[in-house]
Design a protein around this motif. Structure first.
Motif, mmCIF file in Angstrom:
data_model
loop_
_atom_site.group_PDB
_atom_site.id
_atom_site.type_symbol
_atom_site.label_atom_id
_atom_site.label_comp_id
_atom_site.label_asym_id
_atom_site.label_seq_id
_atom_site.Cartn_x
_atom_site.Cartn_y
_atom_site.Cartn_z
ATOM 1 N N GLN A 11 2.864 76.844 60.709
ATOM 2 C CA GLN A 11 3.824 76.427 59.690
ATOM 3 C C GLN A 11 4.713 77.630 59.350
ATOM 4 O O GLN A 11 4.372 78.476 58.523
ATOM 5 C CB GLN A 11 3.095 75.916 58.445
ATOM 6 N N PRO A 43 7.272 74.098 64.255
ATOM 7 C CA PRO A 43 8.030 73.056 63.545
ATOM 8 C C PRO A 43 9.357 72.695 64.225
ATOM 9 O O PRO A 43 9.804 73.331 65.177
ATOM 10 C CB PRO A 43 8.305 73.680 62.172
ATOM 11 N N TRP A 46 13.102 75.298 63.788
ATOM 12 C CA TRP A 46 12.846 76.580 63.127
ATOM 13 C C TRP A 46 13.798 77.689 63.589
ATOM 14 O O TRP A 46 14.116 78.572 62.791
ATOM 15 C CB TRP A 46 11.379 76.995 63.312
ATOM 16 N N CYS A 211 3.481 69.384 62.036
ATOM 17 C CA CYS A 211 3.819 70.781 61.769
ATOM 18 C C CYS A 211 5.168 70.844 61.064
ATOM 19 O O CYS A 211 6.208 70.542 61.661
ATOM 20 C CB CYS A 211 3.859 71.581 63.068
ATOM 21 N N ASN A 212 5.152 71.238 59.805
ATOM 22 C CA ASN A 212 6.371 71.285 58.999
ATOM 23 C C ASN A 212 6.811 72.732 58.791
ATOM 24 O O ASN A 212 6.057 73.669 59.032
ATOM 25 C CB ASN A 212 6.130 70.619 57.648
ATOM 26 N N THR A 213 8.042 72.915 58.332
ATOM 27 C CA THR A 213 8.532 74.227 57.938
ATOM 28 C C THR A 213 8.235 74.485 56.468
ATOM 29 O O THR A 213 7.978 73.570 55.685
ATOM 30 C CB THR A 213 10.041 74.355 58.170
ATOM 31 N N GLY A 224 6.408 72.110 53.618
ATOM 32 C CA GLY A 224 5.122 72.622 54.080
ATOM 33 C C GLY A 224 4.132 71.486 54.289
ATOM 34 O O GLY A 224 4.465 70.407 54.763
ATOM 35 N N SER A 226 1.746 71.023 56.389
ATOM 36 C CA SER A 226 1.374 70.599 57.739
ATOM 37 C C SER A 226 -0.060 70.084 57.704
ATOM 38 O O SER A 226 -0.881 70.528 56.892
ATOM 39 C CB SER A 226 1.479 71.785 58.709
ATOM 40 N N GLU A 243 4.095 80.092 54.524
ATOM 41 C CA GLU A 243 3.794 80.262 55.948
ATOM 42 C C GLU A 243 2.280 80.340 56.122
ATOM 43 O O GLU A 243 1.592 81.055 55.393
ATOM 44 C CB GLU A 243 4.472 81.521 56.486
#
Length: 275
Positions: A11, A43, A46, A211-213, A224, A226, A243
């Motif tokens: 992430q 992600p 990104w 999977c997110n940023t 976020g 994830s 992160e």
């Protein structure tokens, strides 16, 4: 071959002050740290910014561009399959003249040798009358890929695709038992992100890896959270809003086990209304 899959969900957090070249180098180093992984997931967008629409035409790359090259080297270094999230792909200069806009939101999967083993161009573009639909073309192909080390097929989707269950049904019918969903999903809709991932897992009785940023960029605070979800909808691992690396080993036999214990998929009636 093992029926267990060591998954690392990266992430990535970033802001507007970190340029693309620096971020690619940083993330490549993070990938190289994932020793022992079978599958590493990054992600959506990104490198180029999930909401940085105005910058996409300038930052777009061909599939042999610097981001894919850096991630290819990282995949080789760690010896794992790398779903490198997505980039803004520009049509190759050597290709025939492109119709449409000649750019796509493209997910790329790299094998342990660094070669491209799958490419998925996002089908559902988010933004309604702004953003993606005005800048990039829609993909027109469902994509799934065999993870040879685990003898299992993964279906590929991206962010907004998560809201379209029929797409996941079609990936299920391609034989997918894992759905991998990179995203740039904002905090304002994080509740939808979480529940839709569980829904896609439950209705298709498959693993879902989201999977997110994280961070804030282009004025948007990212969500976020994830997560890795089991075929029965159990959340096996979940990140926070910063992160973070999720590290989890999943038992792939759980797909067949759950489908045999609760065989809902065999009750699908696909011919209703068909003359």
């Amino acid at each position: 071959m093992s029926n267990r899959l060591d998954v690392r969900v990266l992430q990535v957090a970033y802001g507007d002050l970190e340029d693309t070249e620096a971020r690619v180098a940083r993330v490549a180093a993070l990938v190289k740290e994932q020793k022992g992984a079978d599958l590493i997931v990054l992600p959506e967008l990104w490198p180029h910014g999930g909401f940085a629409f105005d910058q996409w035409p300038e930052l777009a790359e061909e599939l042999d561009g610097p981001t894919v090259q850096a991630m290819s080297a990282a995949a080789r270094s760690v010896g794992a399959t790398l779903h490198m999230g997505s980039i803004i792909e520009r049509a190759a200069a050597s290709a025939s003249p492109a119709t449409g806009k000649g750019m796509w939101n493209t997910s790329v999967v790299l094998g342990p040798d660094g070669s491209i083993i799958a490419r998925y161009r996002k089908i559902h573009r988010f933004g309604f009358d702004v953003g993606e639909p005005t800048i990039i073309d829609a993909g027109d192909e469902l994509v799934s890929v065999d993870l040879e080390s685990a003898r299992i097929r993964a279906g590929l989707a991206t962010c907004y695709d998560l809201r379209f269950p029929e797409m996941f049904r079609m990936l299920l019918d391609q034989g997918a038992k894992i759905m991998v969903v990179p995203a740039a999903w904002p905090l304002s809709r994080a509740a939808h992100w979480k529940i839709l991932g569980q829904a896609r897992a439950v209705e298709n009785q498959c693993f879902v890896i989201q999977c997110n940023t994280a961070g804030t960029h282009s004025g948007t605070t990212m969500g976020g959270h994830s997560q890795v979800i089991a075929p029965d909808g159990t959340v096996l691992a979940e990140a926070g809003q910063d992160e973070e690396v999720l590290s989890i080993v999943v038992d792939l036999d759980d797909v067949a086990l759950h489908r045999s214990r609760f065989p809902v998929l065999r009750d699908r009636r696909l011919t209703i209304g068909v003359a």
